[in-house]
Design an enzyme around this catalytic site. Structure first.
Site, PDB file in Angstrom:
ATOM      1  N   GLU A  72      38.241  36.488  48.503  1.00 32.98           N
ATOM      2  CA  GLU A  72      37.907  36.155  47.003  1.00 32.98           C
ATOM      3  C   GLU A  72      37.183  34.702  46.822  1.00 32.98           C
ATOM      4  OE1 GLU A  72      41.383  36.937  44.907  1.00 32.98           O
ATOM      5  OE2 GLU A  72      41.217  39.069  45.203  1.00 32.98           O
ATOM      6  N   GLU A 180      41.492  48.186  49.117  1.00 32.51           N
ATOM      7  CA  GLU A 180      42.812  47.936  47.936  1.00 32.51           C
ATOM      8  C   GLU A 180      42.528  49.005  47.104  1.00 32.51           C
ATOM      9  OE1 GLU A 180      43.404  43.898  46.760  1.00 32.51           O
ATOM     10  OE2 GLU A 180      42.529  43.250  48.582  1.00 32.51           O
TER      11      GLU A 180
END
Length: 266
Positions: A72, A180
């Site tokens: 991220e 995820e």
């Protein structure tokens, strides 16, 4: 605890992927401070980050087949820089983005090294991630795959956007991993929250999962892993105190939901 997880996997013929070596969140403040609490120098920050990555990757060398090396780092919105202005970025600069992959590769030459992010199906963010990855690859940085964080919901992503993201990242010669995966029964932020796991929402969840896995199987030449973010609806990071989102394939009693059968029967 990490050793026990890896030992269990090795004893039972399971693969282990590591998450995550470098992230802007949940990093202890001391990583960025000296004994007086002042911000450390660029050199010290780099040394600490390298030591961390080297120690962790070396400990599980040959046991963890893939690492989410970097997590991220791309801004959600288009700004003057495509990178989040994290402590790592502020102290070290853009260079750390390449260095973390190089250090991980030095520690385990056989591990698959992944860049991991969310909203990868958003066209604007997709393009920024693509640009960063292309620049890294052009510079010879050892990035092997991109991780699509599948924190999705019953209205997003669309099939068009999912396909476009997989194709765009694969065009760089990268493997694609869904890292995820969970699908909330609630859609946009304006959706009615708390309505519960109704038959209508259950069907929409089934439709989204079914669409996604049809795409995954069609693209199996480039997708080499799908990992769920937990196993049962008993507990999800997306749940709130007064709201459950029922995002997984098994219910609160670990029994397969209808959506499970839609995923495994094809």
């Amino acid at each position: 605890n990490a050793d026990k997880i890896v030992e269990f996997a090795m004893a039972n013929g399971m693969k282990v992927r590591g998450h995550t070596l470098c992230w802007h969140s949940q990093t202890a403040d001391w990583m960025f401070q000296d004994e007086e609490g002042n911000q450390v120098s660029r050199e010290v920050a780099m040394e600490r980050l390298k030591d961390h990555i080297t120690a962790v990757v070396s400990r599980y060398k040959g046991k963890v087949y893939a690492w989410d090396v970097l997590n991220e780092v791309i801004q959600d919105r288009d700004t003057n820089t495509i990178f989040r202005e994290t402590q790592w970025y502020k102290i070290i600069g853009e260079e750390y983005v390449a260095k973390v992959f190089e250090w991980a590769h030095e520690a385990d030459h056989d591990a698959l090294l992944v860049y991991n992010d969310y909203n990868t199906e958003n066209p604007d963010k997709r393009d920024r991630i693509y640009t960063m990855l292309k620049n890294l690859l052009d510079a010879g940085v050892p990035v092997h795959a991109v991780g699509l964080q599948g924190h999705w919901n019953i209205t997003d992503p669309t099939e068009e956007n999912l396909r476009a993201s997989i194709d765009k990242f694969a065009s760089l010669g990268l493997k694609v991993q869904v890292t995820e995966l969970d699908v909330s029964i609630y859609g946009s932020r304006t959706d009615t929250i708390g309505i519960g796991f109704t038959p209508e929402r259950e069907q929409k969840q089934i439709d989204l999962y079914k669409m996604a896995f049809n795409v995954f199987r069609e693209k199996k030449d480039v997708i080499n892993s799908v990992t769920f973010w937990n196993v049962t609806d008993r507990r999800s990071w997306r749940d709130r105190r007064d709201m459950k989102v029922y995002p997984l394939l098994f219910d609160e009693n670990a029994e397969p939901k209808k959506v499970f059968w839609e995923v495994v029967k094809f």
